[in-house]
Design a protein around this motif. Structure first.
Motif, PDB file in Angstrom:
ATOM      1  N   UNK A 165      -9.798   5.972   9.598  1.00 37.56           N
ATOM      2  CA  UNK A 165      -9.689   5.110   8.415  1.00 37.56           C
ATOM      3  C   UNK A 165      -9.215   5.906   7.203  1.00 37.56           C
ATOM      4  N   UNK A 166      -9.638   7.171   7.122  1.00 37.04           N
ATOM      5  CA  UNK A 166      -9.178   8.037   6.029  1.00 37.04           C
ATOM      6  C   UNK A 166      -7.685   8.292   6.146  1.00 37.04           C
ATOM      7  N   UNK A 167      -7.230   8.538   7.365  1.00 37.19           N
ATOM      8  CA  UNK A 167      -5.792   8.720   7.591  1.00 37.19           C
ATOM      9  C   UNK A 167      -5.029   7.480   7.149  1.00 37.19           C
ATOM     10  N   UNK A 168      -5.496   6.300   7.558  1.00 39.05           N
ATOM     11  CA  UNK A 168      -4.818   5.058   7.203  1.00 39.05           C
ATOM     12  C   UNK A 168      -4.783   4.855   5.687  1.00 39.05           C
ATOM     13  N   UNK A 169      -5.877   5.193   5.003  1.00 46.32           N
ATOM     14  CA  UNK A 169      -5.929   5.014   3.544  1.00 46.32           C
ATOM     15  C   UNK A 169      -4.918   5.924   2.839  1.00 46.32           C
ATOM     16  N   UNK A 170      -4.829   7.173   3.262  1.00 44.66           N
ATOM     17  CA  UNK A 170      -3.858   8.086   2.636  1.00 44.66           C
ATOM     18  C   UNK A 170      -2.432   7.647   2.903  1.00 44.66           C
ATOM     19  N   UNK A 171      -2.166   7.125   4.098  1.00 44.22           N
ATOM     20  CA  UNK A 171      -0.811   6.644   4.393  1.00 44.22           C
ATOM     21  C   UNK A 171      -0.459   5.425   3.555  1.00 44.22           C
ATOM     22  N   UNK A 172      -1.435   4.543   3.339  1.00 45.95           N
ATOM     23  CA  UNK A 172      -1.178   3.383   2.467  1.00 45.95           C
ATOM     24  C   UNK A 172      -0.845   3.845   1.057  1.00 45.95           C
ATOM     25  N   UNK A 173      -1.588   4.843   0.562  1.00 42.84           N
ATOM     26  CA  UNK A 173      -1.324   5.353  -0.786  1.00 42.84           C
ATOM     27  C   UNK A 173       0.074   5.966  -0.871  1.00 42.84           C
ATOM     28  N   UNK A 174       0.459   6.740   0.157  1.00 38.35           N
ATOM     29  CA  UNK A 174       1.790   7.354   0.153  1.00 38.35           C
ATOM     30  C   UNK A 174       2.878   6.290   0.227  1.00 38.35           C
ATOM     31  N   UNK A 175       2.650   5.280   1.040  1.00 38.30           N
ATOM     32  CA  UNK A 175       3.635   4.211   1.189  1.00 38.30           C
ATOM     33  C   UNK A 175       3.845   3.466  -0.128  1.00 38.30           C
ATOM     34  N   UNK A 176       2.738   3.178  -0.832  1.00 38.50           N
ATOM     35  CA  UNK A 176       2.854   2.494  -2.125  1.00 38.50           C
ATOM     36  C   UNK A 176       3.611   3.367  -3.130  1.00 38.50           C
TER      37      UNK A 176
END
Length: 516
Positions: A355-366
């Motif tokens: 879930x931490x990985x997914x959250x950081x990827x969402x932040x990078x994508x935004x």
């Protein structure tokens, strides 16, 4: 009570138990089987306490209160020169005997409602010594297993640090036991595909006293369960036969002996470029899977970043990555690894939750304003990250963000979009990269499948529907392309990214929409 003659007549039952316990000192039940035999033959309950006072083995009926009430005597026997003691605790007659000569010593405890005779005491003493020896073997095996686990962790840590290019940190981590690999000018990486359970057996069988391997490293891949990674030192003037010695020769022999194994080897690279060598070894492994000897040395074209003029390419990468300036370091690390490995693998490598990985990827994508599931976006972003780093937080990052915000709309997607030398170099690379496929008798249909595969973002079913062929046919043709390109195309990573960049350069797929 057992007589000496009776014991001699039943010794044939004890010897097989001792033999099994000696051969398998760590196996559950073997040591307990010897204790149960002793208790049954003597008519007494039995317990063996380790040097620290913990119960190593006990018969099911052994009264626990005996150990509690006898604690002072047990402490004295383990620590001092007293060899044995007898006492009465409640209804039990208790015999305690220290085993061995070096304190703290194991202690054998026998308890029964009738006092043991001298013959039974002698038998118990001999059998107790055997139990203690077997218990020490079990402890030694546990210590060895703990050492093997720690050695693996150190090897893995050194390997992961080398993948980042930080040779100095890898030297410090080796804590004096520096393998020749870390002093070498160049490194060759091997990736062996084998059964997951075989990896540590191979590594342990060939490690030296320091936990390394012939001056190099063998380490189980933390992401791909079937991969064993080997790092081999090579000097600048290494003769051509280097791949037939040391770790490469060892792994090649294993491949020859096991038809389920395959081996990919990189070209030699400077030690700080271990990650690039690892990518090549993975690509070579993909080619080895379908080669006659299941062994391949990387022969493909190097990646695009090695062909681009450094400064123009770096400027483009910095503009593309400007929205990540000042982002947490973990966000950048997650993004970089997610362009090479599955997200579960990223979580394992960084020691964080998925879930931490997914959250950081969402932040990078935004922040970047792009879709990370899009193959073209992933390929261009991976290229940028290989060419430059986002600026760390601070005044420099603020200035970079301000400059990036002003120029980001007009920043071209790729350095080859700039006029001049960069564009020429990129187009020459694309032609060289795709050349082996284009020259193949069925090159047209292979490129058609590869293009549909990239357009479908690696979804074989979607690519098959687009082409009107079967999914199995898509995979078969991709495997042929893998062999020709010397790239791993069936696992999303650097191989697919190189293919995508070549298709972008040749106009076979469109660029992603410009960032807004």
């Amino acid at each position: 009570m057992l007589s000496t003659q009776g014991f001699a007549g039943r010794i044939d039952e004890l010897l097989p138990l001792l033999g099994r316990a000696a051969r398998r000192p760590g196996a559950a039940g073997e040591l307990e089987g010897v204790a149960d035999w002793l208790a049954r033959e003597l008519g007494l309950e039995c317990a063996l306490l380790g040097p620290a006072g913990a119960v190593m083995v006990a018969t099911p009926g052994f009264p626990p209160e005996v150990l509690t009430l006898a604690r002072p005597v047990l402490t004295r026997l383990a620590a001092q020169g007293t060899a044995s003691a007898a006492t009465r605790i409640g209804e039990y007659h208790v015999l305690l005997e220290a085993l061995g000569t070096s304190p703290p010593r194991p202690v054998l405890v026998l308890a029964g409602t009738l006092p043991p005779d001298r013959r039974a005491v002698a038998v118990a003493s001999h059998a107790g010594s055997l139990l203690a020896a077997l218990a020490r073997a079990r402890e030694a095996e546990e210590v060895l297993a703990a050492y093997q686990r720690k050695a693996h962790r150190v090897r893995l840590a050194v390997t992961m640090v080398l993948m980042t290019g930080d040779v100095s940190l890898a030297l410090r981590m080796s804590a004096g036991a520096v393998p020749p690999l870390l002093r070498a000018e160049r490194v060759r990486v091997c990736v062996l595909r084998c059964a997951p359970d075989d990896r540590e057996l191979i590594a342990q069988a060939h490690q030296d006293a320091a936990g390394f391997h012939a001056g190099g490293l063998l380490v189980s891949c933390p992401v791909w369960d079937e991969h064993l990674i080997g790092l081999v030192a090579e000097e600048e003037n290494e003769p051509p036969g280097a791949v037939d010695r040391g770790i490469p020769a060892l792994l090649s022999d294993l491949v020859a002996a096991n038809p389920r194994y395959a081996l990919g080897l990189s070209r030699p690279h400077p030690l700080p470029q271990t990650a690039r060598a690892y990518e090549q070894a993975r690509h070579a492994l993909a080619a080895a899977r379908t080669s006659a000897g299941r062994r391949a040395v990387f022969q493909g074209t190097a990646s695009l970043e090695e062909f681009l003029p450094h400064e123009p390419a770096r400027r483009w990468a910095r503009r593309l990555l400007a929205p990540l300036d000042g982002a947490p370091r973990l966000t950048v690390d997650v993004l970089r690894l997610a362009l090479q490995f599955p997200r579960t693998g990223v979580a394992v490598l960084l020691g964080v939750h998925r879930n931490t990985v997914a959250a950081h990827l969402r932040n990078a994508q935004r922040a970047l304003g792009l879709e990370l599931e899009d193959a073209a976006s992933r390929a261009l972003l991976a290229l940028a990250l290989r060419l430059a780093e986002p600026a760390a937080e601070g005044p420099a990052a603020e200035a970079a963000r301000a400059a990036g915000a002003a120029g980001h709309r007009r920043a071209p997607w790729a350095p080859y979009a700039e006029a001049g030398e960069a564009g020429e170099a990129a187009r020459a690379w694309a032609a060289a990269f795709l050349g082996p496929v284009e020259r193949h008798p069925r090159g047209g249909e292979l490129l058609e499948v590869a293009t549909a595969w990239v357009r479908a973002n690696g979804d074989a079913q979607r690519a098959a529907r687009r082409l009107g062929i079967g999914r199995a046919t898509v995979r078969t043709r991709l495997q042929t392309a893998e062999r020709l390109l010397d790239r791993d195309l069936l696992s999303d990573g650097p191989g697919v990214q190189d293919l995508t960049l070549a298709l972008l350069l040749t106009g076979r797929i469109p660029h992603p929409p410009p960032l807004s």
